[in-house]
Design a protein around this motif. Structure first.
Motif, short mmCIF file in Angstrom:
data_model
loop_
_atom_site.label_atom_id
_atom_site.label_comp_id
_atom_site.label_asym_id
_atom_site.label_seq_id
_atom_site.Cartn_x
_atom_site.Cartn_y
_atom_site.Cartn_z
N LEU A 76 -6.59 -1.64 -3.51
CA LEU A 76 -7.19 -0.36 -3.86
C LEU A 76 -8.42 -0.22 -2.98
CD1 LEU A 76 -7.85 2.14 -5.62
CD2 LEU A 76 -8.87 0.59 -7.27
N TRP A 121 -1.91 0.14 -9.00
CA TRP A 121 -2.76 1.28 -9.25
C TRP A 121 -2.12 2.53 -8.65
CZ3 TRP A 121 -4.92 4.35 -5.44
CH2 TRP A 121 -4.78 3.87 -4.15
N ASP A 123 -3.12 7.08 -8.12
CA ASP A 123 -4.03 8.20 -8.39
C ASP A 123 -3.31 9.53 -8.31
OD1 ASP A 123 -3.58 8.29 -5.71
OD2 ASP A 123 -5.67 8.47 -5.13
N GLU A 131 -5.55 5.29 -12.05
CA GLU A 131 -5.02 4.43 -13.11
C GLU A 131 -4.75 3.06 -12.53
OE1 GLU A 131 -2.09 5.77 -16.19
OE2 GLU A 131 -0.85 4.27 -15.19
N VAL A 132 -5.24 2.04 -13.22
CA VAL A 132 -5.11 0.65 -12.78
C VAL A 132 -4.37 -0.12 -13.87
CG1 VAL A 132 -6.36 -1.45 -12.20
CG2 VAL A 132 -7.25 0.76 -11.47
#
Length: 178
Positions: A76, A121, A123, A131-132
């Motif tokens: 990320l 993750w 997005d 969101e992870v």
């Protein structure tokens, strides 16, 4: 003619032995208390480790202008307002946070969590939302068992725990650059 006695009397030796014995008893009790305190701290520690990683992730994502790596199981990459970048990646069961300056030099690298089994993750849910998902090996609290008046640790194993976290970027979201 006067002779000098250069030894200790029996009473002096007994008093010295009594004092040494008393000191040893107090030292053993102190060491036992330290051991029990250490066990209590170790029981509380597994819960604090994910909290530290979560707080760091939240802080970095909220300060970021956008993501710069493609979503998935890879790193990320977060672009900061000053142009520096922060990367989170899972490496051999560890979640590693790396800070990189504008010129590409690594400013710092730190393991923020151990026992990570899954890291992903994305997005794509909505702009500015990341969101992870982290699955990690959580060690259950060790039990204590008395054996002959001495407490010993009993390893009760570990379990897999999964966290799904959603963070919003408070800085103006930038565009992806991958």
């Amino acid at each position: 003619m006067r002779t000098r006695n250069r030894g200790f009397s029996l009473l002096e030796v007994l008093v010295a032995l009594l004092l040494v014995g008393l000191c040893l008893v107090l030292a053993v009790q102190l060491l036992r208390e330290v051991h029990l305190t250490t066990v209590e701290v170790q029981r509380a520690l597994p819960d604090s480790v994910p909290q530290f990683a979560i707080q760091l992730l939240r802080h970095d994502i909220q300060r970021s202008r956008g993501t710069e790596t493609p979503p998935g199981n890879g790193p990320l990459g977060l672009t900061q307002s000053d142009g520096s970048r922060i990367y989170y990646d899972e490496t051999v069961g560890r979640l590693v946070r790396t800070v990189v300056a504008n010129d590409g030099t690594i400013l710092g690298e730190r393991v923020v969590m151990r026992g990570v089994r899954l890291w992903s993750w994305h997005d794509s849910l909505m702009p500015g939302l990341v969101e992870v998902q982290i699955a990690y090996q959580r060690h259950r609290e060790p039990g204590t068992r008395r054996r002959g008046g001495v407490q010993s640790l009993q390893d009760s194993g570990s379990e897999l725990e999964t966290l799904t976290l959603r963070f919003t970027q408070r800085a103006r979201p930038g565009r992806r650059v991958f």
